[in-house]
Design an enzyme around this catalytic site. Structure first.
Site, short mmCIF file in Angstrom:
data_model
loop_
_atom_site.label_atom_id
_atom_site.label_comp_id
_atom_site.label_asym_id
_atom_site.label_seq_id
_atom_site.Cartn_x
_atom_site.Cartn_y
_atom_site.Cartn_z
N HIS A 143 29.97 -51.65 13.29
CA HIS A 143 29.60 -53.06 13.24
C HIS A 143 30.78 -53.91 12.79
O HIS A 143 31.10 -53.96 11.61
CB HIS A 143 28.40 -53.24 12.30
CG HIS A 143 27.97 -54.66 12.14
ND1 HIS A 143 27.36 -55.13 11.00
CD2 HIS A 143 28.07 -55.73 12.98
CE1 HIS A 143 27.10 -56.42 11.14
NE2 HIS A 143 27.52 -56.81 12.33
N ASN A 193 23.92 -57.48 6.93
CA ASN A 193 22.86 -58.35 7.41
C ASN A 193 21.58 -58.24 6.57
O ASN A 193 20.76 -59.14 6.60
CB ASN A 193 22.57 -58.09 8.88
CG ASN A 193 23.60 -58.78 9.76
OD1 ASN A 193 24.08 -59.87 9.44
ND2 ASN A 193 23.97 -58.15 10.86
#
Length: 288
Positions: A143, A193
């Site tokens: 990511h 996140n």
């Protein structure tokens, strides 16, 4: 597999994240096979990278030689089938479970045996995506943060079947790209996140309830919390559709009401006001 043997990287997705990953990988001297819906889409992706690098040259932040060398390493290709020549592959498509499962399967079929297949997903289970392939031990989450050329962090996610060699090679590759690495368990939203999206969502609720204007909320975060960007500005940069998709994953997978997406976030997405990429989000950026 050693990172020295990774000379060609396949990147599937010529959108904002895919372009950033492509630029960073190419700047490090690796050949990048950039694929998208078509060769035309892939070429447009390279053209946008060239435009961005051109602006950096004008500002004196990179040399023309660096720009030209980076672009020379980017090869737009007509579909994922070209990844038969890749030594490492990265999926960087829209944050949609069914789409990503399909694309991971397509990459798996195209790549040689033993090649690592990474997903740039920011919230979806790596174990789930790995199950769509015939090489689950060689599937990993990688990511990158947006904008990729500037942001120093890469979050590595190990799925349940991800083996040690895959993990160690991916960490080494990220570091070789000049990134700092953190590792997350395979749980919805991972680390970044899991923290960020509730912050953005709460800012959306604050705006929805009239607690303050978008400018007030963002200024409060910047000057009161010492954040470089306010949460609504950041949401516009990320893309409100992406923020909503991640919030929905958190809400569904973790089952807690605190992750429920704010209605005004849903309405902005429904209206097509997705942020900077469409010219309008919580702020108006003019025509795209």
């Amino acid at each position: 597999m050693s990172i020295e043997s990774i000379r060609t990287v396949g990147v599937l997705g010529a959108g904002q994240m895919g372009r950033g990953i492509t630029q960073v990988a190419a700047a490090g001297g690796r050949t990048v096979l950039l694929a998208d819906l078509s060769l035309e889409h892939a070429q447009k992706g390279k053209d946008r990278i060239a435009k961005g690098l051109g602006r950096l040259v004008e500002k004196g932040k990179v040399t023309a030689e660096v720009r030209d060398a980076t672009l020379a390493h980017i090869q737009p290709v007509d579909g994922v089938g070209a990844f038969c020549a890749a030594d490492f592959a990265i999926e960087a498509a829209t944050e949609n479970i069914d789409l990503k499962k399909t694309l991971m399967c397509n990459i798996d079929e195209a790549c040689r045996e033993g090649v690592i297949v990474a997903s740039n997903t920011s919230s979806i289970s790596i174990t789930l995506l790995a199950a769509a392939t015939k090489r689950p031990a060689q599937v990993v989450g990688m990511h990158f943060m947006n904008p990729v050329p500037i942001m120093k962090l890469v979050e590595i996610i190990r799925g349940l079947p991800t083996d040690d060699a895959t993990y160690e090679t991916t960490v080494a590759l990220a570091r070789d790209m000049g990134k700092t690495v953190i590792t997350s368990k395979d749980c919805a939203g991972f680390i970044v996140n899991r923290i960020l999206i509730p912050l953005i969502n709460e800012a959306c609720f604050a705006l929805q309830e009239g607690l303050g204007t978008a400018e007030d909320i963002d200024t409060g975060a910047k000057l009161g919390l010492n954040h470089p960007m306010g949460p609504l500005e950041l949401a516009d940069l990320i893309g409100l559709d992406t923020c909503l998709a991640i919030a929905e994953v958190l809400h569904r997978e973790l089952g807690e009401d605190k992750y429920r997406p704010a209605n005004n976030l849903r309405m902005h997405v429904a209206a097509g006001w997705l942020g900077r990429k469409t010219g309008r989000g919580f702020y108006d950026y003019g025509s795209k």
